[in-house]
Design an enzyme around this catalytic site. Sequence first.
Site: not given
Ligand SMILES: NC(=O)c1ccc[n+]([C@@H]2O[C@H](COP(=O)([O-])OP(=O)(O)OC[C@H]3O[C@@H](n4cnc5c(N)ncnc54)[C@H](O)[C@@H]3O)[C@@H](O)[C@H]2O)c1
Length: 432
Positions: A150, A261
Amino acid sequence: MKIAVIGTGYVGLVAGACFAENGNDVICVDKDPAKVRTLQRGRIPIYEPGLEELVRRNRAEKRLTFTTNLPRGVRASQIVFIAVGTPTGEDGSADLRHVMDVAREIARVMNGYKVIVDKSTVPVGTADKVREVIRKETSHPFSVVSNPEFLKQGAAIDDFMKPDRVVIGAEDPRAAEIMVKLHQPFTRTGAPIMVMDCPSAELSKYASNAILATKISFMNEIANVCDLFGADVDRVRQAVGSDKRIGSSFLFPGVGYGGSCFPKDVKALTKFSSDKKYDFKILKAVDQVNEYQKRVLVKKIESHFGGSLKGKTIAIWGLAFKPKTDDMREAPAIPIVEALLAKGAKVQAYDPEAMKVAKGIFGSKITYAAKNYDALKGADALAVVTEWQEFREPDFARIKKMMRSPVIFDGRNIYQRDSMKTLGFTYFSIGR
Ligand SMILES: NC(=O)c1ccc[n+]([C@@H]2O[C@H](COP(=O)([O-])OP(=O)(O)OC[C@H]3O[C@@H](n4cnc5c(N)ncnc54)[C@H](O)[C@@H]3O)[C@@H](O)[C@H]2O)c1
């Protein structure tokens, strides 16, 4: 505890660093070698206040390491977090490809009991799918847990270290116990750790984001109605927000919500509801209102200049989807800048952190200012798109001197209407 976090983006990197900060041994895995190299050099690939220092400290203490080697991370850990992206697919659903790929990879290299945690935001039913995929690939024992995140970008560390609540979806008591123990140090101030079934945990995340997005779109509509009747949305907001049943946060109108998000989660909840033949009418409207709202500022600009922006120079303050981040995913600034360019305007933009990201999006279509005031040189109008702190109390005399004409379109209502008039600006905001 021994932890692996797969996916080192905004969520994975913050989670990994914060778990390490509490004394756990954390291996962060990412498939992007450039990202991992940057992290191994002690630099962080994103802007998030306080994160660089946290990463540096825990790297130095050898509690936090970075690798592209997923098997190494998984084998050394008991708890494996999946924190990869779940972007919007073509039909609006959450694209689970990365989550499923990682689940499969984890399963193939397991060497004993693991708690595998969905930290990514995933549709209801994903924990079951992940469980199935893993079961097919391994004979080792494991539990799948849903642990939605969150945190807010821009205040991510604080949110992670002192969450309002921790949600743990776990059908297996052994896994629930491990997860509760892991999170106890983060909840010493009394925040609840809520253990529930996986579908409820998965839906809790979508419901939270959807209600926040709904509040924003609702207030944007109230602001648009204020414009029609000459009411002041600030007054309305204060009156409404004083009601304890409603609360005062997330009632600020603006140019629409963005980020990685809200837009995607609103669409995904609508889609997986409709997959079960449920028509989530409110959320469809929330999304439509948001699309409309992203055009409101440009409409005001166009109408001020008599319908044509040819030959006009518009300064933009703020490109990130919100302050204190460099993230421009789904940022309202993108359609705003694109619309201004399409209408023939020249755009000079400035953002304290998102300039590098913006250059990747707009290339040479706009010019980039090194400082906030530089963007104003010869501008016919200034549009404030992101409410960074440094834009709140600028030197208005200097602004006026630099601009061709003193016109401000305040997409975030950060300036006082009356004082703008006194200072000699033609001033437009949202719903005032
Ligand atoms: N950004 C936010 O504020 C937030 C808050 C709460 C929940 N979320 C959720 O968390 C999740 C991640 O969001 P984020 O913003 O951190 O995404 P992001 O795109 O910043 O990071 C994702 C990372 O995963 C890596 N990745 C993808 N496939 C991979 C694999 N097979 N092996 C290893 N690494 C791999 C990518 O290279 C990237 O660095 C999403 O589902 C999002 O909805 C995000």
